[in-house]
Design an enzyme around this catalytic site. Structure first.
Site, PDB file in Angstrom:
ATOM      1  N   LYS A 129      56.177  51.723  28.068  1.00 35.46           N
ATOM      2  CA  LYS A 129      56.795  52.817  28.816  1.00 35.46           C
ATOM      3  C   LYS A 129      55.720  53.570  29.563  1.00 35.46           C
ATOM      4  O   LYS A 129      54.699  53.936  28.980  1.00 35.46           O
ATOM      5  CB  LYS A 129      57.500  53.789  27.830  1.00 35.46           C
ATOM      6  CG  LYS A 129      58.223  54.931  28.530  1.00 35.46           C
ATOM      7  CD  LYS A 129      59.589  54.532  28.986  1.00 35.46           C
ATOM      8  CE  LYS A 129      60.198  55.475  30.015  1.00 35.46           C
ATOM      9  NZ  LYS A 129      59.778  55.189  31.425  1.00 35.46           N
ATOM     10  N   GLN A 189      48.483  56.500  28.020  1.00 39.53           N
ATOM     11  CA  GLN A 189      49.929  56.528  27.768  1.00 39.53           C
ATOM     12  C   GLN A 189      50.259  56.108  26.333  1.00 39.53           C
ATOM     13  O   GLN A 189      51.220  56.596  25.740  1.00 39.53           O
ATOM     14  CB  GLN A 189      50.625  55.605  28.778  1.00 39.53           C
ATOM     15  CG  GLN A 189      52.104  55.873  28.957  1.00 39.53           C
ATOM     16  CD  GLN A 189      52.400  57.009  29.928  1.00 39.53           C
ATOM     17  OE1 GLN A 189      51.832  57.074  30.996  1.00 39.53           O
ATOM     18  NE2 GLN A 189      53.291  57.904  29.549  1.00 39.53           N
ATOM     19  N   ASP A 208      55.409  58.335  38.995  1.00 44.01           N
ATOM     20  CA  ASP A 208      54.094  58.983  38.861  1.00 44.01           C
ATOM     21  C   ASP A 208      53.735  59.405  40.292  1.00 44.01           C
ATOM     22  O   ASP A 208      54.651  59.563  41.125  1.00 44.01           O
ATOM     23  CB  ASP A 208      53.055  58.018  38.250  1.00 44.01           C
ATOM     24  CG  ASP A 208      51.778  58.713  37.786  1.00 44.01           C
ATOM     25  OD1 ASP A 208      51.761  59.267  36.679  1.00 44.01           O
ATOM     26  OD2 ASP A 208      50.778  58.724  38.540  1.00 44.01           O
ATOM     27  N   LYS A 215      49.723  59.239  24.203  1.00 44.72           N
ATOM     28  CA  LYS A 215      50.685  60.263  24.628  1.00 44.72           C
ATOM     29  C   LYS A 215      52.075  59.941  24.078  1.00 44.72           C
ATOM     30  O   LYS A 215      52.746  60.789  23.493  1.00 44.72           O
ATOM     31  CB  LYS A 215      50.727  60.291  26.165  1.00 44.72           C
ATOM     32  CG  LYS A 215      51.653  61.331  26.759  1.00 44.72           C
ATOM     33  CD  LYS A 215      51.939  61.090  28.237  1.00 44.72           C
ATOM     34  CE  LYS A 215      50.716  61.020  29.096  1.00 44.72           C
ATOM     35  NZ  LYS A 215      51.026  61.029  30.554  1.00 44.72           N
ATOM     36  N   LYS A 253      51.630  51.027  32.244  1.00 42.40           N
ATOM     37  CA  LYS A 253      51.534  51.746  33.521  1.00 42.40           C
ATOM     38  C   LYS A 253      51.454  50.718  34.634  1.00 42.40           C
ATOM     39  O   LYS A 253      51.047  49.585  34.410  1.00 42.40           O
ATOM     40  CB  LYS A 253      50.260  52.594  33.535  1.00 42.40           C
ATOM     41  CG  LYS A 253      50.293  53.724  34.534  1.00 42.40           C
ATOM     42  CD  LYS A 253      50.994  54.941  33.963  1.00 42.40           C
ATOM     43  CE  LYS A 253      51.153  56.041  34.979  1.00 42.40           C
ATOM     44  NZ  LYS A 253      51.617  57.291  34.346  1.00 42.40           N
ATOM     45  N   ASN A 292      55.609  66.882  42.161  1.00 39.88           N
ATOM     46  CA  ASN A 292      56.635  67.055  41.132  1.00 39.88           C
ATOM     47  C   ASN A 292      56.148  67.910  39.953  1.00 39.88           C
ATOM     48  O   ASN A 292      56.807  68.873  39.549  1.00 39.88           O
ATOM     49  CB  ASN A 292      57.090  65.667  40.641  1.00 39.88           C
ATOM     50  CG  ASN A 292      57.987  65.759  39.425  1.00 39.88           C
ATOM     51  OD1 ASN A 292      57.517  65.725  38.296  1.00 39.88           O
ATOM     52  ND2 ASN A 292      59.276  65.916  39.647  1.00 39.88           N
TER      53      ASN A 292
END
Ligand code: NDP
Ligand code: 2IT
Length: 445
Positions: free
Chosen positions: A90, A111, A166, A114, A126, A241
């Site tokens: 993910k 990631q 992203d 995290k 990623k 964002n």
């Protein structure tokens, strides 16, 4: 650093030459992990670190497309499926001209930890491309996304690998990618991508989640010093964002955000950034931040320069990696900085982190502070799996609970290892132990 870890680190760096950002991310994690290996020699025996640093799978592919003039364009696509110990891979897709394997691998490596910290069942991955969406028409972006997905589709799936956004990938791109995936596979597989539109399987709060989550995490850090966002003077970098939603949440909690930036310059708005105007300029019109300064009085625009020259009590870097160096950190500290929450991935250099830590500034590293985005992606996957959709209030409460939980996990891990207040150590060890335990249990794969 522990001598055993040094030897593993040297091998990893030598095996992956020319990938400076990946090296930086690996070294930063290794520097925290000595004490864990003293307690858990079984992790060394099972070569957990060596396995963690070698992605399970790396895909690099050609992305051919035609621009509006009919000319053929070629870009390079990437998906690094790093670790699936805790769930399907993910992580987001980044479209930016600077993208190469070293950036995708640093992001994928971060990631893993995290995603573990969120407590959700998601592994780490990623991807992205060196495609530059800036100045491209919607039709060009659509043709690029369709070509990108024409290769990517065979590698992803709701139980395999679930991409999202992203830098340079938002709702528009996820829409084109999802449409092409559906067309090729003939399946309405909602859970294959997150960040979808709300009417076709997306989750409320996902667009806001990273910026909101960064502020919630930072608020938890501030509470440990008996204070809060209320009354703070905040500087945010970026105006995409993550940045826009960090500005919105910080101001909702009573702070004044006096500056934000893009890659061309920064604005200073002492009255507090007008979030509505910022959204209009950056999201609706896809314009430049300079346009914001032209449409509001009392705002100054500085072309080039560093937004970190603006003094603040709280800094939220929300643009990109290595955007805040040791000199900028020292300046911020001299100007009275109390806390920093990383909305971006690895925005502070190693020198900057050292400056913050020596000065006793609260420092929330990205893999903890910006985990709200991917956590809400996991909530989107949950809604998709149960064919349900939750209210804004319910979803935001879940996000808040997750961020408070991540803060608690980092803080209590730092306490447990004798370094109270060291969120870098807490995040690295907290994430690592969870993944390492799962890898041990699943055998040598
Ligand atoms: P966006 O594309 O929406 O916005 C990126 C912003 O950062 C823009 O203002 C952009 O300016 C600026 N920026 C990007 N690259 C550079 C650069 N090389 N130098 C200077 N400024 C730059 O991206 P997001 O807001 O989604 O992402 C921002 C950061 O947050 C990234 O580090 C990303 O990895 C991280 N992140 C994002 C999550 C998400 O859910 N979207 C989740 C967790 C982390 P310009 O427009 O001029 O290029
Ligand atoms: O860096 C990140 O955590 C993201 N870009 C979000 C990933 C996701 O799957 O939502």
């Amino acid at each position: 650093m522990d001598a055993r870890l040094e030897a593993i680190r040297d091998t990893v760096l030598a095996r992956n030459p020319g990938e400076a950002e990946f090296h930086q991310a690996v070294v930063e994690v290794f520097e925290s992990l000595g004490p864990v290996h003293d307690r858990h020699p079984e992790f060394l025996e099972a070569a957990i670190l060596e396995r963690l640093c070698e992605p399970e799978r790396q895909i690099i592919f050609r992305v051919p497309w035609t621009d509006d003039q009919g000319r053929v364009q070629i870009n390079r696509g990437f998906r690094v499926e790093f670790n699936s110990a805790l769930g399907p891979y993910k992580g987001g897709l980044r479209f930016h001209p600077s993208v190469y394997l070293g950036i995708v691998k640093f992001l994928g490596f971060e990631q893993i930890f995290k995603n573990a910290l969120t407590g959700m069942p998601i592994g780490g991955g990623k991807g992205g491309s060196d495609f530059d969406p800036r100045g491209r028409s919607d039709a060009e972006v659509m043709r690029f996304c369709q070509s990108f997905m024409t290769e990517l589709y065979r590698h992803i799936g709701e139980y395999t690998d679930v991409p999202a956004g992203d830098i340079g990938v938002g709702g528009r791109e996820i829409g084109y990618l999802f449409g092409q995936y559906k067309r090729i596979t003939n399946r309405y597989e909602s859970g294959v991508l997150t960040g979808k539109g709300i009417s076709w399987g997306g989750s409320l709060v996902r667009p806001e989640a990273t910026g909101f989550g960064t502020v919630i995490f930072t608020e938890e850090m501030l509470k440990t010093r008996g204070t809060s966002f209320d009354g703070q003077r905040v500087v945010v970098s970026g105006s995409g964002n993550v940045a826009i939603n960090a500005v919105a949440k910080a101001q909702a909690l009573g702070a004044t955000v006096v500056a934000c930036s893009d890659s061309s310059g920064y604005v200073v708005d002492e009255a507090g950034i007008d979030v509505g105007l910022l959204r209009q300029v950056k999201e609706t019109e896809r314009g430049r931040l300079k346009d914001y300064s032209l449409r509001r009085s009392g705002v100054s625009y500085v072309e080039g320069g560093s937004v970190w020259d603006v003094d603040a009590t709280v800094a939220l870097p929300c643009a990109t990696q290595n955007e805040l160096d040791g000199d900028a950190a020292a300046r911020l500290v001299r100007n009275g900085l109390l806390a920093i929450g990383e909305g971006a991935n690895m925005p502070s250099t190693r020198e900057a982190i050292a400056v913050f830590q020596e000065a006793g500034v609260l420092f929330g590293p990205g893999k903890a502070a910006n985990a709200g985005g991917v956590a809400t992606s996991a909530l989107e996957m949950q809604q998709n799996a149960s064919r349900d959709s939750w209210s804004f209030e319910h979803t935001e409460q879940r996000l808040t609970d997750i961020m408070v939980g991540i803060h608690h996990r980092c803080a209590s891990t730092a306490d447990e290892y004798g370094q109270p207040g060291n969120y870098v150590l807490g995040a690295n060890i907290g994430g690592f132990v969870k993944v390492a335990d799962a890898m041990l249990a699943q055998g040598l794969i």
